[in-house]
Motif scaffolding. Structure first.
Motif, PDB file in Angstrom:
ATOM      1  N   TYR A   7     -11.035  35.367 185.101  1.00 18.92           N
ATOM      2  CA  TYR A   7     -12.115  35.754 184.199  1.00 18.92           C
ATOM      3  C   TYR A   7     -12.859  36.975 184.741  1.00 18.92           C
ATOM      4  CZ  TYR A   7     -16.329  35.160 181.340  1.00 18.92           C
ATOM      5  OH  TYR A   7     -17.365  35.349 180.474  1.00 18.92           O
ATOM      6  N   GLN A   8     -13.204  37.878 183.846  1.00 18.67           N
ATOM      7  CA  GLN A   8     -13.936  39.113 184.144  1.00 18.67           C
ATOM      8  C   GLN A   8     -13.289  39.918 185.269  1.00 18.67           C
ATOM      9  OE1 GLN A   8     -18.062  37.889 184.719  1.00 18.67           O
ATOM     10  NE2 GLN A   8     -18.481  38.317 182.572  1.00 18.67           N
ATOM     11  N   SER A   9     -11.988  40.057 185.198  1.00 15.68           N
ATOM     12  CA  SER A   9     -11.257  40.885 186.155  1.00 15.68           C
ATOM     13  C   SER A   9     -10.107  41.538 185.392  1.00 15.68           C
ATOM     14  CB  SER A   9     -10.727  40.041 187.310  1.00 15.68           C
ATOM     15  OG  SER A   9      -9.561  39.339 186.922  1.00 15.68           O
ATOM     16  N   ASP A  10      -9.308  42.283 186.102  1.00 15.69           N
ATOM     17  CA  ASP A  10      -8.113  42.882 185.496  1.00 15.69           C
ATOM     18  C   ASP A  10      -6.878  42.024 185.723  1.00 15.69           C
ATOM     19  OD1 ASP A  10      -9.570  45.062 184.593  1.00 15.69           O
ATOM     20  OD2 ASP A  10      -9.176  46.250 186.392  1.00 15.69           O
ATOM     21  N   GLU A  11      -7.062  40.884 186.361  1.00 15.51           N
ATOM     22  CA  GLU A  11      -5.919  40.033 186.699  1.00 15.51           C
ATOM     23  C   GLU A  11      -5.541  39.136 185.526  1.00 15.51           C
ATOM     24  OE1 GLU A  11      -5.838  38.074 190.581  1.00 15.51           O
ATOM     25  OE2 GLU A  11      -7.693  39.169 191.001  1.00 15.51           O
ATOM     26  N   GLY A  12      -4.250  39.139 185.210  1.00 17.36           N
ATOM     27  CA  GLY A  12      -3.712  38.224 184.211  1.00 17.36           C
ATOM     28  C   GLY A  12      -3.805  38.729 182.790  1.00 17.36           C
ATOM     29  N   GLU A  13      -3.147  37.973 181.920  1.00 18.90           N
ATOM     30  CA  GLU A  13      -3.067  38.331 180.507  1.00 18.90           C
ATOM     31  C   GLU A  13      -3.458  37.152 179.627  1.00 18.90           C
ATOM     32  OE1 GLU A  13       0.606  40.476 179.265  1.00 18.90           O
ATOM     33  OE2 GLU A  13       1.244  39.894 181.272  1.00 18.90           O
ATOM     34  N   CYS A  14      -3.929  37.473 178.436  1.00 15.37           N
ATOM     35  CA  CYS A  14      -4.166  36.478 177.400  1.00 15.37           C
ATOM     36  C   CYS A  14      -3.023  36.603 176.399  1.00 15.37           C
ATOM     37  CB  CYS A  14      -5.507  36.714 176.720  1.00 15.37           C
ATOM     38  SG  CYS A  14      -5.840  35.512 175.425  1.00 15.37           S
ATOM     39  N   PHE A  15      -2.295  35.505 176.174  1.00 11.53           N
ATOM     40  CA  PHE A  15      -1.121  35.529 175.305  1.00 11.53           C
ATOM     41  C   PHE A  15      -1.421  35.090 173.874  1.00 11.53           C
ATOM     42  CE2 PHE A  15       0.967  34.415 179.497  1.00 11.53           C
ATOM     43  CZ  PHE A  15       1.359  35.721 179.759  1.00 11.53           C
ATOM     44  N   GLY A  16      -2.504  34.386 173.671  1.00  9.11           N
ATOM     45  CA  GLY A  16      -2.823  33.909 172.335  1.00  9.11           C
ATOM     46  C   GLY A  16      -3.982  32.943 172.364  1.00  9.11           C
ATOM     47  N   CYS A  17      -4.307  32.418 171.190  1.00  5.19           N
ATOM     48  CA  CYS A  17      -5.458  31.529 171.098  1.00  5.19           C
ATOM     49  C   CYS A  17      -5.182  30.362 170.157  1.00  5.19           C
ATOM     50  CB  CYS A  17      -6.691  32.295 170.642  1.00  5.19           C
ATOM     51  SG  CYS A  17      -6.630  32.864 168.936  1.00  5.19           S
ATOM     52  N   VAL A  18      -6.077  29.382 170.254  1.00  6.89           N
ATOM     53  CA  VAL A  18      -6.037  28.207 169.386  1.00  6.89           C
ATOM     54  C   VAL A  18      -7.413  28.062 168.768  1.00  6.89           C
ATOM     55  CG1 VAL A  18      -5.621  25.720 169.248  1.00  6.89           C
ATOM     56  CG2 VAL A  18      -4.382  27.108 170.949  1.00  6.89           C
ATOM     57  N   GLU A  19      -7.475  28.064 167.466  1.00  6.00           N
ATOM     58  CA  GLU A  19      -8.738  27.851 166.746  1.00  6.00           C
ATOM     59  C   GLU A  19      -8.709  26.441 166.183  1.00  6.00           C
ATOM     60  OE1 GLU A  19     -12.446  28.275 165.528  1.00  6.00           O
ATOM     61  OE2 GLU A  19     -11.392  29.733 166.774  1.00  6.00           O
ATOM     62  N   ILE A  20      -9.791  25.702 166.442  1.00  7.82           N
ATOM     63  CA  ILE A  20      -9.842  24.280 166.099  1.00  7.82           C
ATOM     64  C   ILE A  20     -10.981  24.010 165.121  1.00  7.82           C
ATOM     65  CG2 ILE A  20     -10.175  21.952 167.028  1.00  7.82           C
ATOM     66  CD1 ILE A  20      -9.130  23.121 169.726  1.00  7.82           C
ATOM     67  N   LYS A  21     -10.705  23.173 164.161  1.00  6.18           N
ATOM     68  CA  LYS A  21     -11.712  22.678 163.224  1.00  6.18           C
ATOM     69  C   LYS A  21     -11.750  21.158 163.310  1.00  6.18           C
ATOM     70  CE  LYS A  21     -12.740  26.726 161.900  1.00  6.18           C
ATOM     71  NZ  LYS A  21     -13.771  27.330 162.710  1.00  6.18           N
ATOM     72  N   SER A  22     -12.776  20.563 162.765  1.00  7.99           N
ATOM     73  CA  SER A  22     -12.894  19.110 162.736  1.00  7.99           C
ATOM     74  C   SER A  22     -11.741  18.509 161.930  1.00  7.99           C
ATOM     75  CB  SER A  22     -14.229  18.709 162.092  1.00  7.99           C
ATOM     76  OG  SER A  22     -14.242  17.325 161.803  1.00  7.99           O
ATOM     77  N   PRO A  23     -11.238  17.334 162.334  1.00 10.52           N
ATOM     78  CA  PRO A  23     -10.159  16.711 161.565  1.00 10.52           C
ATOM     79  C   PRO A  23     -10.585  16.276 160.165  1.00 10.52           C
ATOM     80  CG  PRO A  23     -10.858  15.271 163.359  1.00 10.52           C
ATOM     81  CD  PRO A  23     -11.572  16.567 163.535  1.00 10.52           C
ATOM     82  N   THR A  24     -11.865  16.313 159.879  1.00 10.37           N
ATOM     83  CA  THR A  24     -12.335  15.977 158.533  1.00 10.37           C
ATOM     84  C   THR A  24     -12.554  17.226 157.678  1.00 10.37           C
ATOM     85  OG1 THR A  24     -14.635  15.949 159.298  1.00 10.37           O
ATOM     86  CG2 THR A  24     -13.441  13.845 159.299  1.00 10.37           C
ATOM     87  N   GLU A  25     -12.195  18.407 158.208  1.00  3.80           N
ATOM     88  CA  GLU A  25     -12.363  19.668 157.480  1.00  3.80           C
ATOM     89  C   GLU A  25     -11.015  20.281 157.126  1.00  3.80           C
ATOM     90  OE1 GLU A  25     -14.784  22.591 159.441  1.00  3.80           O
ATOM     91  OE2 GLU A  25     -16.224  21.079 160.088  1.00  3.80           O
ATOM     92  N   LYS A  26     -10.986  20.966 156.006  1.00  6.27           N
ATOM     93  CA  LYS A  26      -9.812  21.750 155.637  1.00  6.27           C
ATOM     94  C   LYS A  26      -9.806  23.017 156.475  1.00  6.27           C
ATOM     95  CE  LYS A  26      -9.684  20.146 150.894  1.00  6.27           C
ATOM     96  NZ  LYS A  26      -9.728  20.485 149.490  1.00  6.27           N
ATOM     97  N   LEU A  27      -8.635  23.575 156.680  1.00  7.29           N
ATOM     98  CA  LEU A  27      -8.534  24.854 157.375  1.00  7.29           C
ATOM     99  C   LEU A  27      -8.896  25.960 156.385  1.00  7.29           C
ATOM    100  CD1 LEU A  27      -5.227  24.355 159.406  1.00  7.29           C
ATOM    101  CD2 LEU A  27      -7.583  23.896 160.099  1.00  7.29           C
ATOM    102  N   ILE A  28      -9.969  26.666 156.677  1.00  6.45           N
ATOM    103  CA  ILE A  28     -10.477  27.714 155.795  1.00  6.45           C
ATOM    104  C   ILE A  28     -10.194  29.065 156.429  1.00  6.45           C
ATOM    105  CG2 ILE A  28     -12.550  28.682 154.736  1.00  6.45           C
ATOM    106  CD1 ILE A  28     -13.662  25.803 154.718  1.00  6.45           C
ATOM    107  N   TYR A  29      -9.802  30.014 155.638  1.00  6.15           N
ATOM    108  CA  TYR A  29      -9.374  31.315 156.141  1.00  6.15           C
ATOM    109  C   TYR A  29     -10.458  32.365 155.961  1.00  6.15           C
ATOM    110  CZ  TYR A  29      -5.273  28.628 156.236  1.00  6.15           C
ATOM    111  OH  TYR A  29      -4.408  27.612 156.502  1.00  6.15           O
ATOM    112  N   GLY A  30     -11.417  32.346 156.879  1.00  4.82           N
ATOM    113  CA  GLY A  30     -12.497  33.317 156.875  1.00  4.82           C
ATOM    114  C   GLY A  30     -12.236  34.426 157.870  1.00  4.82           C
ATOM    115  N   ASP A  31     -13.294  35.166 158.183  1.00  4.77           N
ATOM    116  CA  ASP A  31     -13.198  36.297 159.106  1.00  4.77           C
ATOM    117  C   ASP A  31     -12.695  35.875 160.481  1.00  4.77           C
ATOM    118  OD1 ASP A  31     -14.070  38.059 157.199  1.00  4.77           O
ATOM    119  OD2 ASP A  31     -16.119  38.218 157.984  1.00  4.77           O
TER     120      ASP A  31
END
Length: 164
Positions: A74-98
């Protein structure tokens, strides 16, 4: 994690504490177990502020979970970020906002899930989606049954993702 344990913990998040953080804990632990022997790390970003590490920023904010290289610091030049996971509540629909729009524009690999429905985007294009529910009681405060065949199909698809 076997599908019965996943189902039990998911249902806790539906019937006992229907908030995003309930799904977050399940999904983080599920992915961490799944990728334990891969050359990646599953890291939490809950509470992280923007502009602290630009590798984790999007115009839509900070994601819930990131898949990073083992040497990521964290907060260095070491390593890479390959992707992310966005999570919503299991009682919510997946909504496609910004938020999800900009995550898909920032990262080559994005998972969007509420623990029941899983979607994987590669270069902003939906590659696959899986609905783990064995019934039609989605987005309610009622226990659901996980289809074990779909659950193990999800695991295979997640393991097939080329994060690097």
């Amino acid at each position: 994690m076997n599908y019965k344990k996943y189902e039990r913990i998911l249902n806790y998040g539906i019937t006992k504490c229907p908030v995003e953080s309930a799904a977050y804990m399940l999904i983080h632990n599920f992915l961490d177990d799944l990728y334990e022997y891969e050359e990646t790390c599953v890291i939490s970003a809950v509470g992280l502020r923007k502009k602290r590490d630009l590798r984790l920023d999007t115009l839509g904010g900070i994601s819930d979970i990131y898949i990073v290289s083992n040497d990521f610091k964290y907060q260095s030049d070491e390593g890479e970020c390959f992707g992310c996971v966005e999570i919503k509540s299991p009682t919510e629909k997946l909504i496609y906002g910004d938020q999800i729009f900009y995550q898909k524009k920032t990262y080559s690999n994005v998972i969007y899930t509420n623990g029941i429905i899983w979607e994987f985007y590669k270069d902003s294009i939906l590659e696959w989606d899986i609905n783990l529910s064995d019934g039609a009681l989605l987005f309610s405060l009622v226990d659901i049954n996980i289809n074990h065949v779909k659950y193990y199909e999800l695991i295979k698809k997640l393991l097939d993702i080329k994060w690097k």
